[in-house]
Design a protein around this motif. Sequence first.
Motif, PDB file in Angstrom:
ATOM      1  N   HIS A   1       0.853  -1.182   0.000  1.00  0.00           N
ATOM      2  CA  HIS A   1       0.000   0.000   0.000  1.00  0.00           C
ATOM      3  C   HIS A   1       0.887   1.229   0.000  1.00  0.00           C
ATOM      4  CE1 HIS A   1      -3.640  -2.323   0.855  1.00  0.00           C
ATOM      5  NE2 HIS A   1      -2.852  -3.068   1.590  1.00  0.00           N
ATOM      6  N   LEU A   2       0.762   2.017  -1.016  1.00  0.00           N
ATOM      7  CA  LEU A   2       1.558   3.240  -1.077  1.00  0.00           C
ATOM      8  C   LEU A   2       0.666   4.415  -0.739  1.00  0.00           C
ATOM      9  CD1 LEU A   2       4.272   4.612  -1.918  1.00  0.00           C
ATOM     10  CD2 LEU A   2       3.203   4.955  -4.155  1.00  0.00           C
ATOM     11  N   CYS A   3       1.127   5.222   0.217  1.00  0.00           N
ATOM     12  CA  CYS A   3       0.346   6.391   0.598  1.00  0.00           C
ATOM     13  C   CYS A   3       0.555   7.500  -0.436  1.00  0.00           C
ATOM     14  CB  CYS A   3       0.761   6.878   1.980  1.00  0.00           C
ATOM     15  SG  CYS A   3      -0.182   8.306   2.500  1.00  0.00           S
ATOM     16  N   VAL A   4      -0.555   8.035  -0.933  1.00  0.00           N
ATOM     17  CA  VAL A   4      -0.447   9.159  -1.861  1.00  0.00           C
ATOM     18  C   VAL A   4      -1.185  10.373  -1.301  1.00  0.00           C
ATOM     19  CG1 VAL A   4      -0.035   7.837  -3.963  1.00  0.00           C
ATOM     20  CG2 VAL A   4      -2.381   8.242  -3.224  1.00  0.00           C
ATOM     21  N   GLY A   5      -1.260  10.424   0.045  1.00  0.00           N
ATOM     22  CA  GLY A   5      -1.858  11.587   0.702  1.00  0.00           C
ATOM     23  C   GLY A   5      -1.013  12.827   0.429  1.00  0.00           C
ATOM     24  N   THR A   6      -1.487  13.980   0.882  1.00  0.00           N
ATOM     25  CA  THR A   6      -0.825  15.243   0.542  1.00  0.00           C
ATOM     26  C   THR A   6       0.671  15.245   0.909  1.00  0.00           C
ATOM     27  OG1 THR A   6      -2.920  16.266   1.051  1.00  0.00           O
ATOM     28  CG2 THR A   6      -1.054  17.744   0.735  1.00  0.00           C
ATOM     29  N   ALA A   7       0.964  14.890   2.158  1.00  0.00           N
ATOM     30  CA  ALA A   7       2.362  14.966   2.610  1.00  0.00           C
ATOM     31  C   ALA A   7       3.249  14.009   1.817  1.00  0.00           C
ATOM     32  CB  ALA A   7       2.441  14.650   4.104  1.00  0.00           C
ATOM     33  N   CYS A   8       2.753  12.786   1.594  1.00  0.00           N
ATOM     34  CA  CYS A   8       3.539  11.814   0.832  1.00  0.00           C
ATOM     35  C   CYS A   8       3.648  12.235  -0.636  1.00  0.00           C
ATOM     36  CB  CYS A   8       2.898  10.436   0.926  1.00  0.00           C
ATOM     37  SG  CYS A   8       2.962   9.766   2.597  1.00  0.00           S
ATOM     38  N   HIS A   9       2.558  12.815  -1.127  1.00  0.00           N
ATOM     39  CA  HIS A   9       2.549  13.235  -2.529  1.00  0.00           C
ATOM     40  C   HIS A   9       3.631  14.282  -2.808  1.00  0.00           C
ATOM     41  CE1 HIS A   9       0.975  14.412  -6.437  1.00  0.00           C
ATOM     42  NE2 HIS A   9       1.123  15.656  -6.048  1.00  0.00           N
ATOM     43  N   VAL A  10       3.710  15.300  -1.930  1.00  0.00           N
ATOM     44  CA  VAL A  10       4.697  16.354  -2.188  1.00  0.00           C
ATOM     45  C   VAL A  10       6.134  15.844  -2.019  1.00  0.00           C
ATOM     46  CG1 VAL A  10       3.163  18.269  -1.613  1.00  0.00           C
ATOM     47  CG2 VAL A  10       4.606  17.274   0.166  1.00  0.00           C
ATOM     48  N   ARG A  11       6.271  14.726  -1.329  1.00  0.00           N
ATOM     49  CA  ARG A  11       7.625  14.163  -1.202  1.00  0.00           C
ATOM     50  C   ARG A  11       7.887  13.073  -2.242  1.00  0.00           C
ATOM     51  NH1 ARG A  11       8.684  13.654   5.253  1.00  0.00           N
ATOM     52  NH2 ARG A  11       7.471  15.456   5.854  1.00  0.00           N
ATOM     53  N   GLY A  12       7.066  13.031  -3.249  1.00  0.00           N
ATOM     54  CA  GLY A  12       7.397  12.190  -4.396  1.00  0.00           C
ATOM     55  C   GLY A  12       6.777  10.809  -4.435  1.00  0.00           C
ATOM     56  N   ALA A  13       5.626  10.623  -3.754  1.00  0.00           N
ATOM     57  CA  ALA A  13       4.989   9.307  -3.756  1.00  0.00           C
ATOM     58  C   ALA A  13       4.600   8.859  -5.172  1.00  0.00           C
ATOM     59  CB  ALA A  13       3.736   9.321  -2.864  1.00  0.00           C
TER      60      ALA A  13
END
Lengths: 238, 159
Positions: free
Chosen positions: B73-85
């Motif tokens: 499961h890969l998190c693509v929430g806001t914080a993870c998204h901005v760090r390159g998820a």
Amino acid sequence: MSEMVTLTIDGRSAQAPAGTTILEAARGLNIDIPALCSNQELTPYGACRLCMVEITHGKRTRLVASCIYEVQEGLVVRTETERVNNVRRLVIELLLSRNPKHPRLLAIAERLGVDKSRFEVEVKGCILCGQCVRVCREVVGVSAIGFESRGTDRRISTPFNVAPVDCIACGSCAQVCPVDVIPFKEENGVRTIWKTNFELARCEKCGRYFAPMRQLAHFSRVTGLPLEHFTQTCVHCR
Amino acid sequence: MEAKIAEIVSKYQSNPGFLVPILQDVQKAFNYLPREALQEVGTQLKVPISRIFEVATFYKAFSLTPRGRHQMHLCVGTACHVRGAAMIGDGIERVLEIKAGETTADLEFTFETVNCLGACALGPVLVVDEEYHGQMTLAKANKILNKLGKKVVSDEEED
């Protein structure tokens, strides 16, 4: 007889038995509230949101769905305020974006002064009022169909999207659907519903096809009477 | 299968109110919700199959198709998204040759994205078989896949 409560709807006083809904009380006063998911034979559901009314709560007012809100002593209800009509217009626009053509929806839209939905049309036909599911569960008692998934994927389906095992082909779902989107066909002694063919029984006296075999088998199961009791003659020839 | 379902159902005193936990246990036992298992649950609980199908399709945690032995499961929430998820997700999709939400043909891996795991400080987060891996990078993800038996050809070697 259950206890009666007195409430005010659009300035008129109404008496209603406790436990009934605002919608029922309003209809008793001949006040017409648009509603698509409510049906007096079924448990209230509150899905279509067209029946929103404004109730007074102390100094403030609040919007509630009249088909599921129970009457209370001293309740003050208004059914045609600016706020109510705004909400109903939004709701009918949303419903029209799923089904832009059905005369019943268009009639409600016209009454509310909506000529076109501001939302992108994505034709689904079904407005998810759930009447078909409830009629199958509560009235017919077989529970052959249900909802599937949720959110934008939510739809009515047969279990696993295959020929419904519990369906008795009675056609209640198609009959109750407010927007007529459940295909129902009868041809050469075969009834087609939910993409499945069901054989119809033929009356031995008049030769007419009168009911699906599956439905008659269901009657036989429920009543404990032999199947032949139902399959031989139609109601008219009995 | 029948006996296994009977065991699970009796654990909840055949109470239809426990349908969700029962389905969770069934999913744990079979790795997904096989159609026959749902039918059996319906028969034993005396709940119509239409109702069970409703519940099984409503919750995202339930799957009606077989799932992989390893679940990612890969998190693509806001914080993870901005760090390159998103980039990590692309990388995993490329390696496993499936899209997010799918399972590999050999039933080894299921890869899904989730919207927030509540561990934003660790972002990007990748959960592999219920184990949380924080500060994820493409290289770290490949290493994990390697460890689980997936041969990863790194981008440089590919050229």
